[in-house]
Write a protein that holds these residues in place. Structure first.
Motif, short mmCIF file in Angstrom:
data_model
loop_
_atom_site.label_atom_id
_atom_site.label_comp_id
_atom_site.label_asym_id
_atom_site.label_seq_id
_atom_site.Cartn_x
_atom_site.Cartn_y
_atom_site.Cartn_z
N UNK A 150 0.84 -1.20 0.00
CA UNK A 150 0.00 0.00 0.00
C UNK A 150 0.87 1.25 0.00
N UNK A 151 1.85 1.27 0.91
CA UNK A 151 2.74 2.43 1.00
C UNK A 151 3.50 2.62 -0.29
N UNK A 152 3.97 1.53 -0.87
CA UNK A 152 4.72 1.60 -2.12
C UNK A 152 3.85 2.16 -3.25
N UNK A 153 2.60 1.71 -3.30
CA UNK A 153 1.68 2.18 -4.35
C UNK A 153 1.32 3.65 -4.17
N UNK A 154 1.47 4.17 -2.94
CA UNK A 154 1.20 5.60 -2.70
C UNK A 154 2.30 6.48 -3.27
N UNK A 155 3.45 5.86 -3.55
CA UNK A 155 4.63 6.55 -4.11
C UNK A 155 5.15 7.63 -3.16
N UNK A 156 5.07 7.33 -1.87
CA UNK A 156 5.58 8.25 -0.86
C UNK A 156 6.60 7.49 -0.01
N UNK A 157 7.86 7.88 -0.08
CA UNK A 157 8.92 7.15 0.59
C UNK A 157 8.81 7.20 2.12
N UNK A 158 8.23 8.28 2.66
CA UNK A 158 8.06 8.37 4.10
C UNK A 158 7.03 7.35 4.60
N UNK A 159 5.96 7.13 3.82
CA UNK A 159 4.99 6.11 4.17
C UNK A 159 5.68 4.74 4.23
N UNK A 160 6.51 4.46 3.23
CA UNK A 160 7.20 3.17 3.17
C UNK A 160 8.13 2.99 4.36
N UNK A 161 8.89 4.03 4.71
CA UNK A 161 9.81 3.95 5.84
C UNK A 161 9.06 3.74 7.15
N UNK A 162 7.92 4.42 7.31
CA UNK A 162 7.16 4.27 8.55
C UNK A 162 6.64 2.84 8.70
N UNK A 163 6.09 2.29 7.63
CA UNK A 163 5.54 0.94 7.71
C UNK A 163 6.61 -0.06 8.12
N UNK A 164 7.80 0.04 7.54
CA UNK A 164 8.90 -0.86 7.91
C UNK A 164 9.27 -0.69 9.39
N UNK A 165 9.41 0.56 9.82
CA UNK A 165 9.78 0.82 11.22
C UNK A 165 8.69 0.34 12.17
N UNK A 166 7.45 0.63 11.84
CA UNK A 166 6.32 0.26 12.68
C UNK A 166 6.28 -1.25 12.90
N UNK A 167 6.41 -2.02 11.83
CA UNK A 167 6.32 -3.47 11.97
C UNK A 167 7.51 -4.06 12.71
N UNK A 168 8.67 -3.41 12.63
CA UNK A 168 9.81 -3.84 13.45
C UNK A 168 9.52 -3.63 14.93
#
Length: 225
Positions: A150-168
């Motif tokens: 979902x974050x990747x499809x939004x094309x927003x790198x901050x969304x992608x970074x947050x999702x990775x950090x959140x799940x960690x």
């Protein structure tokens, strides 16, 4: 008694800390060229071997880059790296409730951006990882994958970074939640509802599906306390 253990920092550790602080306070800026090793080791008052050890660590951590026969430079994108570090530090100090509130706000905006920006092919990929896993670890990975796509499809790198950090950060809590087979079934249904709303380019339905998913996540976490 709350006592902080004493530690002995090597000289190379102290150089690394000092240079990172200089980058953070602006004494060293993106793209700046550092003095050669001879000059720099004299300025720090250490041997060239100790200096090289510090520079190697700074390079491996992404703070500097070294050009053969040219010199050593502060990374061009250093500000973006420092911003991510600051965000990650804040997230590590947050409570799970804080993280869930922030994630809800972020994902509501995320699905809107996916509907606005993503191609039909990118949206179709959201359906690839849907399903019910056999155990909690696989379910956690599938959950992570769906929200990262979902974050990747939004094309927003901050969304992608947050999702990775959140799940960690929430891996232990998430795995406990995913031990429940009934909950794993529900997660699959909730993800499917989000993906279908996005495929229909229906922002209102997508937002409702995200809100319902977040409420169910929160409800499950509350029941484990």
């Amino acid at each position: 008694m709350d006592i902080t253990p004493l530690r002995y920092d090597r000289l190379s550790d102290k150089i690394v800390k000092q240079m990172i602080q200089m980058i953070r306070d602006g004494s060293l800026k993106a793209g700046d060229k550092l003095p050669n090793e001879t000059v720099l080791s004299e300025q720090f008052g250490v041997s060239r071997g100790i200096l090289r050890e510090a520079l190697t660590r700074l390079q491996s951590q992404g703070y500097i880059r070294r050009k053969p026969k040219d010199g050593t430079y502060i990374q061009e994108d250093i500000q973006g790296m420092l911003m991510n570090e600051s965000v990650n530090e804040l997230l590590k100090k947050a409570t799970y409730s804080d993280l869930l509130d922030f994630r809800e706000t972020l994902e509501l905006k995320m699905v809107e951006r996916v509907i606005e920006r993503a191609s039909d092919e990118e949206i179709e990929e959201l359906f690839d990882g849907l399903g019910v896993a056999d155990n909690e670890e696989i379910q956690h990975n599938m959950d992570h994958y769906f929200h990262y796509k979902l974050a990747q499809a939004s094309r927003n790198i901050f969304f992608m970074n947050f999702i990775d950090t959140y799940y960690d950060l929430i891996s232990e809590i998430a795995n406990r939640s995913h031990r429940d087979q009934e909950r794993r079934n529900q997660i699959a249904e909730e993800h499917l509802a989000i993906a279908k709303a996005i495929a229909n380019r229906d922002k209102n339905a997508a937002r409702e599906a995200v809100l319902y998913h977040m409420r169910m996540v929160d409800k499950k976490v509350e029941s484990m306390k």
